[in-house]
Motif scaffolding. Sequence first.
Motif, PDB file in Angstrom:
ATOM      1  N   ALA A  42       0.831  -1.257  -0.007  1.00 57.02           N
ATOM      2  CA  ALA A  42      -0.039  -0.158   0.023  1.00 57.02           C
ATOM      3  C   ALA A  42       0.986   1.319   0.004  1.00 57.02           C
ATOM      4  N   LEU A  43       0.837   1.949  -0.954  1.00 54.33           N
ATOM      5  CA  LEU A  43       1.626   3.171  -1.126  1.00 54.33           C
ATOM      6  C   LEU A  43       1.009   4.519  -1.031  1.00 54.33           C
ATOM      7  N   GLY A  44       1.696   5.447  -0.371  1.00 48.59           N
ATOM      8  CA  GLY A  44       1.052   6.902  -0.327  1.00 48.59           C
ATOM      9  C   GLY A  44       1.684   7.680  -1.434  1.00 48.59           C
ATOM     10  N   ILE A  45       1.081   8.528  -2.383  1.00 48.16           N
ATOM     11  CA  ILE A  45       1.451   9.138  -3.374  1.00 48.16           C
ATOM     12  C   ILE A  45       1.184  10.697  -3.515  1.00 48.16           C
ATOM     13  N   ASP A  51       6.832  11.432  -2.141  1.00 50.84           N
ATOM     14  CA  ASP A  51       6.600  12.489  -2.219  1.00 50.84           C
ATOM     15  C   ASP A  51       7.792  13.437  -2.667  1.00 50.84           C
ATOM     16  N   GLY A  52       7.234  14.663  -3.213  1.00 52.91           N
ATOM     17  CA  GLY A  52       8.388  15.660  -3.510  1.00 52.91           C
ATOM     18  C   GLY A  52       8.624  16.378  -2.519  1.00 52.91           C
ATOM     19  N   ALA A  53       9.534  17.381  -2.737  1.00 57.29           N
ATOM     20  CA  ALA A  53       9.559  18.408  -1.504  1.00 57.29           C
ATOM     21  C   ALA A  53      10.124  19.741  -2.176  1.00 57.29           C
ATOM     22  N   ASP A  54      10.081  20.940  -1.424  1.00 57.41           N
ATOM     23  CA  ASP A  54      10.630  22.217  -2.077  1.00 57.41           C
ATOM     24  C   ASP A  54      11.790  22.317  -1.517  1.00 57.41           C
ATOM     25  N   GLU A  55      12.197  21.735  -0.357  1.00 56.60           N
ATOM     26  CA  GLU A  55      13.656  21.620   0.272  1.00 56.60           C
ATOM     27  C   GLU A  55      13.833  20.901   1.142  1.00 56.60           C
ATOM     28  N   VAL A  56      15.144  20.143   1.206  1.00 56.12           N
ATOM     29  CA  VAL A  56      15.441  19.318   2.305  1.00 56.12           C
ATOM     30  C   VAL A  56      16.792  19.957   2.772  1.00 56.12           C
ATOM     31  N   ASP A  57      16.831  19.761   4.235  1.00 53.18           N
ATOM     32  CA  ASP A  57      17.980  20.213   4.828  1.00 53.18           C
ATOM     33  C   ASP A  57      18.781  19.107   5.267  1.00 53.18           C
TER      34      ASP A  57
END
Length: 232
Positions: free
Chosen positions: A24-27, A85-91
Amino acid sequence: DLITQAKQSAAYQAIDNHVKNGQALGIGSGSTIVFAINRLAERVQEENLNVVCVPTSFQSKQLLTEKGLAVSDLERTPSLDVAIDGADEVDKDLNLIKGGGAACTQEKIVASCAKYFVVIADHRKDSKLLGEQWKKGVPIEVIPMGYVPVIRAIEKKLGGKAELRMGANKAGPVVTDNGNFILDWKFDETKDWKKVNMEISMIPGVVETGLFIDMAQRAYFGMPDGSVTFRE
Ligand code: DER
């Protein structure tokens, strides 16, 4: 172009490394996830995989449906194996700013239901500190009738500037899939994000923040040459 190539490479790597039959995947939502959904549909076809997908927006639900993938929801599938999921920024600590696509509330709920949460992004999102590259601020979903007092409370308590996100192809403010408004809070210096996330979440009228703290297990970054690196 190179950014599109980078998004696709990261998305393909994540789907190939983390999706197995019977899951089961979260998209997630946004532009990078489109490549992940395309690759997922390819693999389901080629390998006859049996997976169900819980979307995080009208956008991802439409994409999943168009690709003929099995769509479920958190009532039927409250426990997910992997969320992508994507991201706008990752620290450097894998804290995220999300919500560039105004979908962070459902994205955070779905990510919180997954045993494993993977981020896919192009190299522009790979930062040491939040705010280094992403200059549009932290998205915050708010109940429409309270957006002005929420702006005042954030600016008084945490400084910076919070602005109501206005529509591009829609007159007036952006309205989320949940019927709420989005504020973009441009903070003035790096913060204790775990503390800030809790402080903002406590303000009456705040539905959710785009600060995903201690949630992601791994982040894949597509590079301009088509290669992919990851952090965890
Ligand atoms: O709005 C969102 O949370 C998106 O997932 C965003 O964080 C990433 O969108 P992108 O893949 O189009 O950059």
